[in-house]
Design an enzyme around this catalytic site. Structure first.
Site, PDB file in Angstrom:
ATOM      1  N   GLY A 249       1.084  -1.098   0.078  1.00 30.94           N
ATOM      2  CA  GLY A 249       0.305   0.012  -0.611  1.00 30.94           C
ATOM      3  C   GLY A 249       1.131   1.285   0.081  1.00 30.94           C
ATOM      4  N   PRO A 292       4.179  -4.947  -2.504  1.00 26.32           N
ATOM      5  CA  PRO A 292       3.963  -3.793  -2.785  1.00 26.32           C
ATOM      6  C   PRO A 292       3.463  -4.334  -3.913  1.00 26.32           C
ATOM      7  CG  PRO A 292       6.082  -4.364  -3.019  1.00 26.32           C
ATOM      8  CD  PRO A 292       5.787  -5.754  -2.030  1.00 26.32           C
ATOM      9  N   GLY A 293       2.432  -3.196  -4.534  1.00 24.75           N
ATOM     10  CA  GLY A 293       2.175  -2.808  -6.003  1.00 24.75           C
ATOM     11  C   GLY A 293       2.241  -1.636  -6.791  1.00 24.75           C
ATOM     12  N   ARG A 294       1.289  -0.482  -6.469  1.00 26.71           N
ATOM     13  CA  ARG A 294       1.395   0.323  -6.279  1.00 26.71           C
ATOM     14  C   ARG A 294       2.569   1.247  -6.435  1.00 26.71           C
ATOM     15  NH1 ARG A 294      -2.477   4.442  -6.609  1.00 26.71           N
ATOM     16  NH2 ARG A 294      -3.861   2.838  -5.094  1.00 26.71           N
ATOM     17  N   ARG A 331     -10.508   5.723 -12.414  1.00 34.09           N
ATOM     18  CA  ARG A 331      -9.270   6.535 -11.324  1.00 34.09           C
ATOM     19  C   ARG A 331     -10.241   7.611 -11.504  1.00 34.09           C
ATOM     20  NH1 ARG A 331      -5.604   7.373 -10.038  1.00 34.09           N
ATOM     21  NH2 ARG A 331      -5.488   6.997  -7.523  1.00 34.09           N
ATOM     22  N   TYR A 335     -12.372   7.832  -8.117  1.00 34.24           N
ATOM     23  CA  TYR A 335     -11.480   8.409  -6.632  1.00 34.24           C
ATOM     24  C   TYR A 335     -10.912   9.599  -7.096  1.00 34.24           C
ATOM     25  CZ  TYR A 335     -10.238   3.514  -6.214  1.00 34.24           C
ATOM     26  OH  TYR A 335      -9.895   1.989  -6.141  1.00 34.24           O
ATOM     27  N   CYS A 362     -19.877   8.081 -23.578  1.00 29.03           N
ATOM     28  CA  CYS A 362     -20.600   9.316 -23.565  1.00 29.03           C
ATOM     29  C   CYS A 362     -20.966   9.369 -22.047  1.00 29.03           C
ATOM     30  CB  CYS A 362     -21.610   8.460 -24.523  1.00 29.03           C
ATOM     31  SG  CYS A 362     -23.376   9.222 -24.090  1.00 29.03           S
ATOM     32  N   GLU A 363     -20.435   9.517 -21.348  1.00 30.51           N
ATOM     33  CA  GLU A 363     -20.917  10.344 -19.979  1.00 30.51           C
ATOM     34  C   GLU A 363     -20.014  11.647 -19.616  1.00 30.51           C
ATOM     35  OE1 GLU A 363     -22.557   8.699 -17.556  1.00 30.51           O
ATOM     36  OE2 GLU A 363     -22.433   6.558 -18.753  1.00 30.51           O
ATOM     37  N   TYR A 392      -3.402   0.529 -11.635  1.00 38.88           N
ATOM     38  CA  TYR A 392      -4.382   0.321 -11.875  1.00 38.88           C
ATOM     39  C   TYR A 392      -5.527   0.746 -13.378  1.00 38.88           C
ATOM     40  CZ  TYR A 392      -3.895  -0.997  -7.264  1.00 38.88           C
ATOM     41  OH  TYR A 392      -3.853  -1.469  -5.834  1.00 38.88           O
TER      42      TYR A 392
END
Length: 446
Positions: A249, A292-294, A331, A335, A362-363, A392
């Protein structure tokens, strides 16, 4: 302007990554395009391995949290750097195995693993299964007994620590869909049940407090609660924890407001705290695991878009639309995430015009970057680079509006390698089926 890894500006005023001109990349592979700096990926992997080797000293494992970005090339790269892999689905297991990663180097997570996924994990001999609930423990034990397997498991616990992060990505607090709570007594009850279940071998404990974390106090607090629980279990049940997984994280830099720390600092703080607590509790040193990832892939990824329509509303806003959006980067919508950007083909020109970058979905909510500065001469066909998109973005890409998913390239030492080809419209419809009764109806309508 902050550049990452091997990013540079060449004599043409173009952004280069890994010695490759992004204008050339866009021409060869099209846009949107995910570009990964292989040298930075490897540097980040090594930073974790070196840091925990130096500060822990004993047995440890760094497991790449593959949900951040999982393709066969990334799995192979992480394995080549000595990392284990944290996987959360049958698809991620299959990807790792296809990449040549041995099954025993995989840690299987998830709050609702299906029977098919668990059976797959048992059949291939996965290294560790992180059991997330008593319900899963019972399901796994039943499957293992029928298959004649005895998997090594961790129990995932919630230590009651809330990380200072977005509430959608905080996972260590009591109110979470993940894990078994320590403070309610549920964790101790689960320990008793796991130890009394002959079909599984309990080898360790796991926790994870969240993602995009800058404040290391949360890690230390979670570690201390886990160690207190380990001591209680040893006193009451006579079981000594051989492996302790403290999750991942660690945050990365998206904009100037972000102030991430380093893997070395994390290792120093965490290992110092854990060793001191172990001494206080008179506990033996476990194998330490982090995930760990991000912080391995985030800053190594850049997304290249092509500018399309530019719409100026005098006195209100200038909209710059690009040929990507929430399909390749959810994201900002999910977020309210923010990013730094650059015109990759006009990188030397001063960024003096404030615009908002819109996606093509289309948003109305498909807005990628609000109130960002670009050169005054921005025009259709320019290339816009969004930094720190390695984590991600590809993983959460979708087919909304039936847009094909972008290609992915790795760049290093002046060479670009395609690791995921761009989808076509035929790919998008490849799995669609039309029942005969509808075919007949279409035919009669014509």
């Amino acid at each position: 302007m902050h550049l990452y890894g091997t990013q540079e500006l060449n004599a043409l005023g173009h952004l280069t990554i890994g010695g490759v001109d992004t204008v050339d990349l866009a021409s060869e592979y099209g846009t949107p395009l995910y570009v990964f700096d292989e040298a930075l990926l490897r540097r980040n992997c090594r930073a974790y391995m070196d840091a925990f080797a130096r500060h822990w000293g004993g047995e440890y494992a760094v497991a790449y949290a593959s949900k951040a970005f999982m393709v066969t090339a990334m799995a192979a790269l992480a394995h080549s750097e000595g990392l284990h892999l944290d996987v959360v689905s049958g698809g991620e297991i299959a990807t790792a195995l296809k990449a040549g990663v041995p099954a025993e180097r995989l840690f299987f997570h998830g709050n609702n693993k299906s029977p098919d996924e668990l059976e797959f994990a048992l059949q291939v001999g996965l290294g560790r299964i992180m059991v997330d609930s008593v319900d899963e423990l019972e399901l796994l034990a039943d499957l293992a007994g029928r298959l004649g397997k005895r998997p090594r498991i961790f129990l995932r616990l919630t230590p009651g620590v809330s990380a200072h992060t977005h509430h959608y990505i905080a996972t260590g607090q009591l109110d979470s869909k993940f894990g078994i709570a320590i403070e309610t007594g549920a964790a101790m009850a689960a320990m008793r049940q796991a130890l009394a279940t002959p079909a599984v071998e309990l080898v360790g404990l796991h926790c994870h407090i969240g993602s995009q974390i800058f404040d290391l106090e949360g890690y230390v607090a979670a570690a201390n609660r886990m160690l207190d629980f380990m001591a209680q279990v040893r006193r009451e049940l006579g079981w000594t924890c051989g492996e302790l997984n403290l999750g991942g994280g660690l945050g990365v830099r998206y904009t100037d407001e972000d102030a991430p720390t380093t893997p070395d600092h994390l290792a120093q703080v965490l290992c110092t705290a854990v060793k001191a607590k172990l001494a206080d509790l008179d506990l033996p040193e476990p194998r330490l695991v982090v995930e760990p990832g991000r912080s391995i892939v985030g800053e190594a990824g850049t997304t290249i878009y092509t500018v399309g329509t530019i719409k100026d509303i005098p006195g209100i806003r200038t909209y710059v639309s690009v040929n990507g959006g929430m399909n390749d980067n959810i994201r900002p919508a999910l977020y309210q995430a923010q990013y730094d950007i650059l015109l990759a083909n006009k990188a030397n020109e001063p960024a003096v015009k404030v615009v908002s970058v819109a996606g093509r979905s289309c948003e109305s909510g498909d807005m990628l970057f609000h109130d960002v500065a670009v050169p005054a001469g921005i025009e259709r066909g320019d290339l816009l680079a969004a930094f720190t998109t390695g984590a991600y973005n590809y993983s959460m890409a979708s087919h909304y509006n039936r847009f094909p998913k972008p290609a992915v390239v790795f760049v290093k030492d002046g060479q670009a390698d395609l690791v995921v080809r761009r989808e076509t419209w035929d790919d998008v419809v490849a799995y669609d089926l039309v029942p005969d009764r509808l075919k007949a109806a279409v035919g009669s309508a014509q």
